[in-house]
Motif scaffolding. Structure first.
Motif, PDB file in Angstrom:
ATOM      1  N   HIS A  50       0.795  -1.124  -0.633  1.00  0.00           N
ATOM      2  CA  HIS A  50       0.025   0.232  -0.302  1.00  0.00           C
ATOM      3  C   HIS A  50       0.898   0.827  -0.001  1.00  0.00           C
ATOM      4  O   HIS A  50       1.632   1.349   0.267  1.00  0.00           O
ATOM      5  CB  HIS A  50      -0.904  -0.050   1.196  1.00  0.00           C
ATOM      6  CG  HIS A  50      -2.152  -1.352   1.508  1.00  0.00           C
ATOM      7  ND1 HIS A  50      -1.031  -2.373   2.184  1.00  0.00           N
ATOM      8  CD2 HIS A  50      -3.116  -1.720   0.846  1.00  0.00           C
ATOM      9  CE1 HIS A  50      -2.589  -3.317   2.085  1.00  0.00           C
ATOM     10  NE2 HIS A  50      -3.286  -2.477   1.658  1.00  0.00           N
ATOM     11  N   ALA A  83      -2.991   4.485  -1.461  1.00  0.00           N
ATOM     12  CA  ALA A  83      -4.723   5.261  -0.501  1.00  0.00           C
ATOM     13  C   ALA A  83      -4.187   6.738  -0.399  1.00  0.00           C
ATOM     14  O   ALA A  83      -5.732   6.605  -0.116  1.00  0.00           O
ATOM     15  CB  ALA A  83      -4.070   3.460   0.419  1.00  0.00           C
ATOM     16  N   LEU A 148      -4.844   3.327   4.942  1.00  0.00           N
ATOM     17  CA  LEU A 148      -5.215   2.219   3.901  1.00  0.00           C
ATOM     18  C   LEU A 148      -6.821   2.492   3.530  1.00  0.00           C
ATOM     19  O   LEU A 148      -8.014   3.377   3.825  1.00  0.00           O
ATOM     20  CB  LEU A 148      -5.237   0.822   4.052  1.00  0.00           C
ATOM     21  CG  LEU A 148      -3.888   0.761   4.401  1.00  0.00           C
ATOM     22  CD1 LEU A 148      -3.536  -0.967   4.597  1.00  0.00           C
ATOM     23  CD2 LEU A 148      -2.285   1.330   4.050  1.00  0.00           C
ATOM     24  N   SER A 154      -2.062   2.093   8.930  1.00  0.00           N
ATOM     25  CA  SER A 154      -0.788   1.529   7.698  1.00  0.00           C
ATOM     26  C   SER A 154       0.385   1.447   8.522  1.00  0.00           C
ATOM     27  O   SER A 154       1.513   1.364   7.698  1.00  0.00           O
ATOM     28  CB  SER A 154      -0.524   3.345   7.265  1.00  0.00           C
ATOM     29  OG  SER A 154      -0.373   3.959   7.183  1.00  0.00           O
TER      30      SER A 154
END
Ligand SMILES: [Zn+2]
Length: 309
Positions: A50, A83, A148, A154
């Protein structure tokens, strides 16, 4: 593990700039690949899966095509690893790439309220539906965790802090839709992987190195710093324009008040210039200026450079 990819190292206009015939731009057109630079942006990730962008340059589509880490995952009809986008100012080279992210994938735009006010006052940004593209205000010296796209943690922390600068040039002499306070016009960011405590700094626009800024970044593993011009009056001397670096909110690399001298006594493992203008001779491999910058411990990165902390 914190991964950082330099998507673009150039200043506004990139290298070559569309209407420029200076030495650097001519060399980039004729000698090609090593000299080309897209407009400044980096991507970072704590898990390699991500990703978050710092600024969305007008070259974003080209930058994403060139960066496999940011491609949709195999087998997915619609997907992006991105993201969120964190904006550090409202210049064209920091925000125009948002318009290339309009096809309905969810993500969050993190920006100071002054920058969000500019996006809100320009109706073309309504192409990013606010049901899927959340706008989240960020405050000076207020750390936040970018999430995210499904809202999950995250594991990263971003600390925005004030850097000497100015508001976007297209607002010069005009009322700012976000109010007249200069707070929030130019942000620096500290990005930390909470699991490892590794961090890097992103300061791609800076009009002056203050003692507070020096104290903030001393001891850092990695600093991206404003490398717009080599000397304050280089655009005037080259006949390219009437603006100095300082009038655009950018410190020079060289000189007693320049970035190289002002940061020389700090303990920083890796110093990388970013937002390098096409007029800056340090872009040219083999130039005196490039040698001086490298001898002082600075890197002039190619687009696509990846760093792992
Ligand atoms: Zn040029």
């Amino acid at each position: 593990m914190l991964r950082v990819v330099v998507l673009g190292a150039g200043a506004g206009g990139g290298v070559p700039q569309w209407n420029c015939g200076c030495e650097g731009c001519r060399a980039a057109r004729t000698n090609g690949h090593d000299l080309l630079r897209t407009q400044a942006s980096v991507a970072f990730s704590g898990d390699g899966e991500h990703w978050f962008l710092i600024n969305a340059s007008p070259d974003l589509r080209q930058q994403l095509n060139a960066t496999p880490q940011l491609h949709p995952k195999a087998g997915a009809l619609r997907h992006t690893p991105i993201a969120g986008v964190i904006l550090t100012n409202s210049e064209v080279d920091a925000v125009a790439g948002l318009l290339s992210m309009r096809e309905g994938s969810p993500f969050t735009v993190y920006a100071h309220e002054k920058v969000l006010a500019i996006l809100a006052s320009n109706s073309i940004f309504n192409v990013l539906n606010d049901k899927t593209v959340r706008r989240q205000p960020i405050g000076l010296s207020e750390p936040f965790e970018p999430r995210l796209s499904d809202g999950a943690h995250s594991g990263l922390e971003v600390l925005p802090f004030a850097v000497p600068g100015k508001s976007a040039w297209y607002l010069e002499g005009k009322a700012h839709p976000g109010g007249e306070s200069s707070d929030g016009d130019t942000l620096g960011l500290k990005v930390t992987d909470k699991a490892t405590a590794k961090c890097f700094y992103f300061i791609a626009a800076c009009a002056e190195v203050t003692d507070a800024l020096k104290a903030e970044i001393d001891g850092a593993a990695l600093v991206f710093f404003d490398g717009t011009v080599w000397r304050d009056d280089e655009m005037i001397r080259a006949g390219l324009g009437h603006k100095t670096g300082r009038s655009m909110g950018h410190i020079a690399m060289s000189g007693d008040d320049g970035a190289i001298a002002r940061l020389a006594d700090l303990n920083i493992d890796r110093k990388i210039f970013l937002h390098i203008n096409n007029s800056n001779p340090a872009l040219l491999p083999g130039s005196n200026e490039r040698q001086q910058a490298e001898a002082a411990g600075w890197q002039i990165p190619a687009d696509g450079t990846e760093i792992v902390l």
